[in-house]
Design a protein around this motif. Structure first.
Motif, PDB file in Angstrom:
ATOM      1  N   ALA A 187      31.148 -18.835 -42.354  1.00  0.00           N
ATOM      2  CA  ALA A 187      30.222 -17.986 -43.113  1.00  0.00           C
ATOM      3  C   ALA A 187      29.541 -18.774 -44.226  1.00  0.00           C
ATOM      4  N   GLN A 188      30.289 -19.676 -44.870  1.00  0.00           N
ATOM      5  CA  GLN A 188      29.716 -20.519 -45.928  1.00  0.00           C
ATOM      6  C   GLN A 188      28.606 -21.398 -45.372  1.00  0.00           C
ATOM      7  N   ASN A 189      28.816 -21.966 -44.206  1.00  0.00           N
ATOM      8  CA  ASN A 189      27.801 -22.822 -43.597  1.00  0.00           C
ATOM      9  C   ASN A 189      26.542 -22.026 -43.250  1.00  0.00           C
ATOM     10  N   LEU A 190      26.719 -20.844 -42.663  1.00  0.00           N
ATOM     11  CA  LEU A 190      25.564 -20.029 -42.297  1.00  0.00           C
ATOM     12  C   LEU A 190      24.792 -19.575 -43.537  1.00  0.00           C
ATOM     13  N   THR A 191      25.520 -19.266 -44.615  1.00  0.00           N
ATOM     14  CA  THR A 191      24.867 -18.812 -45.841  1.00  0.00           C
ATOM     15  C   THR A 191      23.986 -19.891 -46.454  1.00  0.00           C
ATOM     16  N   ASN A 192      24.429 -21.153 -46.354  1.00  0.00           N
ATOM     17  CA  ASN A 192      23.716 -22.265 -46.984  1.00  0.00           C
ATOM     18  C   ASN A 192      22.840 -23.045 -46.013  1.00  0.00           C
ATOM     19  N   MET A 193      22.555 -22.449 -44.874  1.00  0.00           N
ATOM     20  CA  MET A 193      21.795 -23.149 -43.843  1.00  0.00           C
ATOM     21  C   MET A 193      20.396 -23.538 -44.320  1.00  0.00           C
ATOM     22  N   SER A 194      19.812 -22.745 -45.219  1.00  0.00           N
ATOM     23  CA  SER A 194      18.446 -23.016 -45.689  1.00  0.00           C
ATOM     24  C   SER A 194      18.411 -23.775 -47.011  1.00  0.00           C
ATOM     25  N   VAL A 195      19.567 -24.193 -47.532  1.00  0.00           N
ATOM     26  CA  VAL A 195      19.615 -24.924 -48.798  1.00  0.00           C
ATOM     27  C   VAL A 195      19.314 -26.401 -48.542  1.00  0.00           C
ATOM     28  N   PRO A 196      18.301 -26.970 -49.189  1.00  0.00           N
ATOM     29  CA  PRO A 196      17.968 -28.391 -48.956  1.00  0.00           C
ATOM     30  C   PRO A 196      19.148 -29.309 -49.255  1.00  0.00           C
ATOM     31  N   GLY A 197      19.404 -30.240 -48.330  1.00  0.00           N
ATOM     32  CA  GLY A 197      20.433 -31.248 -48.544  1.00  0.00           C
ATOM     33  C   GLY A 197      21.859 -30.754 -48.449  1.00  0.00           C
ATOM     34  N   PHE A 198      22.068 -29.486 -48.066  1.00  0.00           N
ATOM     35  CA  PHE A 198      23.441 -28.970 -47.990  1.00  0.00           C
ATOM     36  C   PHE A 198      24.220 -29.710 -46.915  1.00  0.00           C
ATOM     37  N   ARG A 199      25.508 -29.980 -47.219  1.00  0.00           N
ATOM     38  CA  ARG A 199      26.391 -30.668 -46.280  1.00  0.00           C
ATOM     39  C   ARG A 199      27.379 -29.675 -45.675  1.00  0.00           C
ATOM     40  N   LYS A 200      27.402 -29.620 -44.349  1.00  0.00           N
ATOM     41  CA  LYS A 200      28.234 -28.672 -43.612  1.00  0.00           C
ATOM     42  C   LYS A 200      29.707 -28.832 -43.958  1.00  0.00           C
TER      43      LYS A 200
END
Length: 253
Positions: free
Chosen positions: A23-36
Protein backbone atom coordinates in the motif's frame (compact mmCIF):
# COMPACT_ATOMS: atom_id res chain seq x y z
CA UNK A 1 -3.61 -28.71 15.96
CA UNK A 2 -2.36 -25.64 17.79
CA UNK A 3 0.88 -25.79 15.78
CA UNK A 4 -1.07 -25.64 12.52
CA UNK A 5 -3.10 -22.67 13.75
CA UNK A 6 0.03 -20.92 15.06
CA UNK A 7 1.73 -21.33 11.68
CA UNK A 8 -1.29 -19.94 9.84
CA UNK A 9 -1.72 -16.98 12.18
CA UNK A 10 1.97 -16.10 11.92
CA UNK A 11 1.68 -16.26 8.13
CA UNK A 12 -1.31 -13.90 8.26
CA UNK A 13 0.64 -11.46 10.42
CA UNK A 14 3.51 -11.45 7.93
CA UNK A 15 1.06 -10.97 5.07
CA UNK A 16 -0.38 -7.97 6.91
CA UNK A 17 3.08 -6.36 7.00
CA UNK A 18 3.58 -7.08 3.30
CA UNK A 19 0.22 -5.50 2.51
CA UNK A 20 1.32 -2.33 4.35
CA UNK A 21 4.48 -2.17 2.22
CA UNK A 22 2.44 -2.78 -0.94
CA UNK A 23 0.00 0.00 0.00
CA UNK A 24 2.90 2.37 0.77
CA UNK A 25 4.38 1.77 -2.67
CA UNK A 26 1.07 2.35 -4.46
CA UNK A 27 0.44 5.53 -2.45
CA UNK A 28 3.82 7.02 -3.44
CA UNK A 29 3.77 5.86 -7.04
CA UNK A 30 3.45 9.45 -8.33
CA UNK A 31 6.07 10.97 -5.98
CA UNK A 32 9.19 12.04 -7.95
CA UNK A 33 12.28 10.01 -7.09
CA UNK A 34 10.46 7.71 -4.65
CA UNK A 35 12.26 4.42 -3.96
CA UNK A 36 10.12 1.28 -3.78
CA UNK A 37 9.97 -0.28 -0.31
CA UNK A 38 11.00 -3.91 0.03
CA UNK A 39 10.42 -6.52 2.71
CA UNK A 40 13.16 -6.03 5.30
CA UNK A 41 15.52 -8.57 6.77
CA UNK A 42 14.01 -11.18 9.10
CA UNK A 43 15.16 -13.75 11.60
CA UNK A 44 13.39 -16.68 13.23
CA UNK A 45 12.03 -16.84 16.77
CA UNK A 46 10.90 -19.93 18.69
CA UNK A 47 8.33 -20.32 21.42
CA UNK A 48 9.74 -22.43 24.24
CA UNK A 49 8.47 -23.80 27.54
CA UNK A 50 11.55 -23.94 29.74
CA UNK A 51 14.32 -25.72 27.87
CA UNK A 52 12.04 -27.93 25.80
CA UNK A 53 12.42 -27.62 22.01
CA UNK A 54 9.36 -26.67 19.97
CA UNK A 55 8.26 -26.47 16.37
CA UNK A 56 6.42 -23.21 16.94
CA UNK A 57 8.47 -20.73 14.91
CA UNK A 58 7.66 -17.21 13.83
CA UNK A 59 9.32 -14.46 11.80
CA UNK A 60 11.15 -11.62 13.51
CA UNK A 61 11.76 -8.37 11.65
CA UNK A 62 15.34 -7.12 12.05
CA UNK A 63 17.09 -3.99 10.90
CA UNK A 64 15.48 -1.12 9.00
CA UNK A 65 13.42 -1.15 5.86
CA UNK A 66 15.16 -1.95 2.59
CA UNK A 67 14.31 -0.33 -0.73
CA UNK A 68 14.92 -0.74 -4.44
CA UNK A 69 17.84 1.15 -6.00
CA UNK A 70 16.41 0.82 -9.52
CA UNK A 71 16.28 4.11 -11.41
CA UNK A 72 12.94 5.62 -12.39
CA UNK A 73 12.20 7.05 -15.81
CA UNK A 74 13.43 10.55 -16.67
CA UNK A 75 10.58 12.81 -17.75
CA UNK A 76 11.16 16.29 -19.24
CA UNK A 77 9.12 19.05 -17.57
CA UNK A 78 10.61 22.25 -18.93
CA UNK A 79 10.56 23.79 -15.43
CA UNK A 80 13.86 25.52 -14.66
CA UNK A 81 13.92 24.45 -11.01
CA UNK A 82 13.21 20.77 -11.74
CA UNK A 83 16.26 18.51 -11.70
CA UNK A 84 16.90 14.79 -12.08
CA UNK A 85 20.01 12.88 -11.01
CA UNK A 86 20.79 10.81 -14.08
CA UNK A 87 23.15 8.35 -12.39
CA UNK A 88 23.76 6.91 -8.93
CA UNK A 89 23.63 9.70 -6.41
CA UNK A 90 21.54 11.51 -3.84
CA UNK A 91 20.56 15.02 -2.88
CA UNK A 92 21.19 16.07 0.71
CA UNK A 93 18.08 17.46 2.41
CA UNK A 94 16.97 18.69 5.82
CA UNK A 95 13.45 17.55 6.84
CA UNK A 96 11.10 20.32 8.00
CA UNK A 97 10.33 18.56 11.31
CA UNK A 98 13.89 19.06 12.58
CA UNK A 99 14.91 15.41 12.28
CA UNK A 100 18.46 14.60 11.07
CA UNK A 101 19.43 15.29 7.44
CA UNK A 102 18.56 12.62 4.91
CA UNK A 103 19.12 11.56 1.31
CA UNK A 104 16.61 12.10 -1.46
CA UNK A 105 16.26 11.89 -5.22
CA UNK A 106 13.19 14.13 -5.30
CA UNK A 107 13.99 16.93 -7.71
CA UNK A 108 10.81 19.04 -7.88
CA UNK A 109 12.54 22.08 -6.39
CA UNK A 110 11.29 25.59 -5.75
CA UNK A 111 12.32 28.69 -3.84
CA UNK A 112 10.09 29.44 -0.85
CA UNK A 113 9.12 32.85 0.55
CA UNK A 114 12.33 32.99 2.60
CA UNK A 115 14.45 32.45 -0.50
CA UNK A 116 15.42 28.90 0.55
CA UNK A 117 15.54 26.08 -1.99
CA UNK A 118 13.11 23.28 -1.04
CA UNK A 119 11.67 20.19 -2.70
CA UNK A 120 8.05 19.09 -3.07
CA UNK A 121 8.05 17.68 0.48
CA UNK A 122 9.16 21.07 1.87
CA UNK A 123 12.55 19.58 2.72
CA UNK A 124 15.38 22.11 2.63
CA UNK A 125 17.97 21.34 -0.03
CA UNK A 126 21.47 21.47 1.45
CA UNK A 127 24.62 22.79 -0.18
CA UNK A 128 27.99 21.07 -0.48
CA UNK A 129 28.74 22.66 2.92
CA UNK A 130 25.56 21.12 4.40
CA UNK A 131 23.96 24.55 4.75
CA UNK A 132 20.53 25.57 3.38
CA UNK A 133 20.63 26.78 -0.21
CA UNK A 134 19.63 30.46 -0.15
CA UNK A 135 18.73 31.80 -3.58
CA UNK A 136 18.62 35.62 -4.09
CA UNK A 137 15.82 37.04 -6.27
CA UNK A 138 16.58 36.25 -9.90
CA UNK A 139 15.44 36.84 -13.44
CA UNK A 140 16.72 33.52 -14.76
CA UNK A 141 18.20 30.39 -13.17
CA UNK A 142 20.47 27.68 -14.53
CA UNK A 143 21.52 24.44 -12.80
CA UNK A 144 24.61 22.77 -14.21
CA UNK A 145 25.35 19.05 -14.40
CA UNK A 146 27.57 19.28 -11.32
CA UNK A 147 24.85 21.01 -9.31
CA UNK A 148 26.08 24.61 -9.45
CA UNK A 149 23.23 27.12 -9.37
CA UNK A 150 23.74 30.14 -11.63
CA UNK A 151 21.31 33.03 -11.42
CA UNK A 152 20.77 36.24 -13.32
CA UNK A 153 20.01 38.63 -10.41
CA UNK A 154 17.22 41.16 -10.78
CA UNK A 155 19.71 43.99 -10.28
CA UNK A 156 22.09 42.70 -12.97
CA UNK A 157 21.89 43.07 -16.71
CA UNK A 158 20.22 40.31 -18.69
CA UNK A 159 22.62 37.47 -19.44
CA UNK A 160 24.92 38.16 -16.50
CA UNK A 161 24.99 35.11 -14.27
CA UNK A 162 26.55 34.67 -10.84
CA UNK A 163 26.97 31.53 -8.75
CA UNK A 164 24.56 30.94 -5.85
CA UNK A 165 26.40 27.83 -4.66
CA UNK A 166 26.42 24.10 -5.26
CA UNK A 167 23.64 21.65 -4.46
CA UNK A 168 25.09 19.04 -2.12
CA UNK A 169 25.17 15.52 -3.58
CA UNK A 170 26.70 12.19 -2.63
CA UNK A 171 26.99 8.79 -4.26
CA UNK A 172 27.02 7.11 -0.83
CA UNK A 173 29.61 4.68 -2.18
CA UNK A 174 30.15 1.73 0.14
CA UNK A 175 27.46 2.92 2.58
CA UNK A 176 24.60 0.58 3.55
CA UNK A 177 21.48 2.72 3.24
CA UNK A 178 18.08 2.05 4.82
CA UNK A 179 14.76 3.81 5.20
CA UNK A 180 14.26 5.01 8.76
CA UNK A 181 11.02 5.10 10.73
CA UNK A 182 10.14 8.47 9.17
CA UNK A 183 10.45 6.98 5.67
CA UNK A 184 13.61 8.92 4.86
CA UNK A 185 16.85 7.39 3.64
CA UNK A 186 19.96 7.44 5.81
CA UNK A 187 22.90 5.20 6.69
CA UNK A 188 22.37 2.39 9.20
CA UNK A 189 23.63 4.58 12.03
CA UNK A 190 21.13 7.33 11.17
CA UNK A 191 23.68 9.69 9.60
CA UNK A 192 24.30 10.69 5.98
CA UNK A 193 27.49 10.27 3.93
CA UNK A 194 29.51 13.45 3.32
CA UNK A 195 29.06 15.27 0.00
CA UNK A 196 31.35 14.09 -2.79
CA UNK A 197 29.81 16.08 -5.68
CA UNK A 198 30.20 13.20 -8.14
CA UNK A 199 26.55 12.80 -9.17
CA UNK A 200 25.36 14.38 -12.41
CA UNK A 201 22.01 16.10 -12.82
CA UNK A 202 19.86 17.39 -15.64
CA UNK A 203 17.84 20.61 -15.43
CA UNK A 204 14.22 20.66 -16.59
CA UNK A 205 13.63 16.96 -15.89
CA UNK A 206 12.18 14.84 -13.09
CA UNK A 207 12.83 11.22 -12.20
CA UNK A 208 9.63 9.30 -11.58
CA UNK A 209 9.28 6.77 -8.77
CA UNK A 210 10.57 3.28 -9.50
CA UNK A 211 7.24 1.70 -8.49
CA UNK A 212 5.50 -0.28 -11.23
CA UNK A 213 1.71 0.00 -10.92
CA UNK A 214 1.18 -3.29 -12.76
CA UNK A 215 3.62 -5.20 -10.56
CA UNK A 216 2.14 -3.78 -7.35
CA UNK A 217 -1.44 -4.53 -8.39
CA UNK A 218 -0.54 -8.11 -9.33
CA UNK A 219 1.24 -8.43 -5.98
CA UNK A 220 -1.89 -7.16 -4.23
CA UNK A 221 -3.91 -10.01 -5.77
CA UNK A 222 -1.22 -12.52 -4.81
CA UNK A 223 -1.18 -11.35 -1.19
CA UNK A 224 -4.97 -11.61 -1.02
CA UNK A 225 -4.84 -15.20 -2.27
CA UNK A 226 -2.16 -16.08 0.28
CA UNK A 227 -4.33 -14.60 3.04
CA UNK A 228 -7.32 -16.65 1.90
CA UNK A 229 -5.16 -19.81 1.94
CA UNK A 230 -4.16 -19.11 5.56
CA UNK A 231 -7.82 -18.69 6.52
CA UNK A 232 -8.65 -22.02 4.87
CA UNK A 233 -5.70 -23.60 6.68
CA UNK A 234 -7.13 -22.47 10.02
CA UNK A 235 -10.56 -23.79 9.06
CA UNK A 236 -9.02 -27.16 8.11
CA UNK A 237 -7.22 -27.32 11.48
CA UNK A 238 -10.53 -26.62 13.22
CA UNK A 239 -12.28 -29.40 11.31
CA UNK A 240 -9.49 -31.88 12.08
CA UNK A 241 -9.61 -30.95 15.75
CA UNK A 242 -13.40 -31.39 15.85
CA UNK A 243 -13.15 -34.77 14.10
CA UNK A 244 -10.50 -35.96 16.57
CA UNK A 245 -12.65 -34.88 19.51
CA UNK A 246 -15.63 -36.71 18.03
CA UNK A 247 -13.59 -39.90 17.66
CA UNK A 248 -12.43 -39.67 21.27
CA UNK A 249 -16.02 -39.27 22.49
CA UNK A 250 -17.10 -42.32 20.49
CA UNK A 251 -14.22 -44.39 21.93
CA UNK A 252 -15.24 -43.47 25.48
CA UNK A 253 -18.86 -44.56 25.02
Amino acid sequence: MDRMIHTALNSMRNLSELQKINAQNLTNMSVPGFRKDLWGQAGTGYLQAGQEPTARAFALGTGKSEFSYQLGTMDPTGVDTDIAIVDDGWLLVQPPDGSPPALSRRGDLSVNAEGILVNGSNETVLSDALAPMVIPPYREIQITQIGEILINPLAAEAGQFVSAGFIGTTTAAGVDLRKNEDGRIRALDGTIPPPDQIAHMQQGMLESSNVSAVEELVYTIELQRRFEMSVKFIESAKQIDQAAAQIMRIAQE
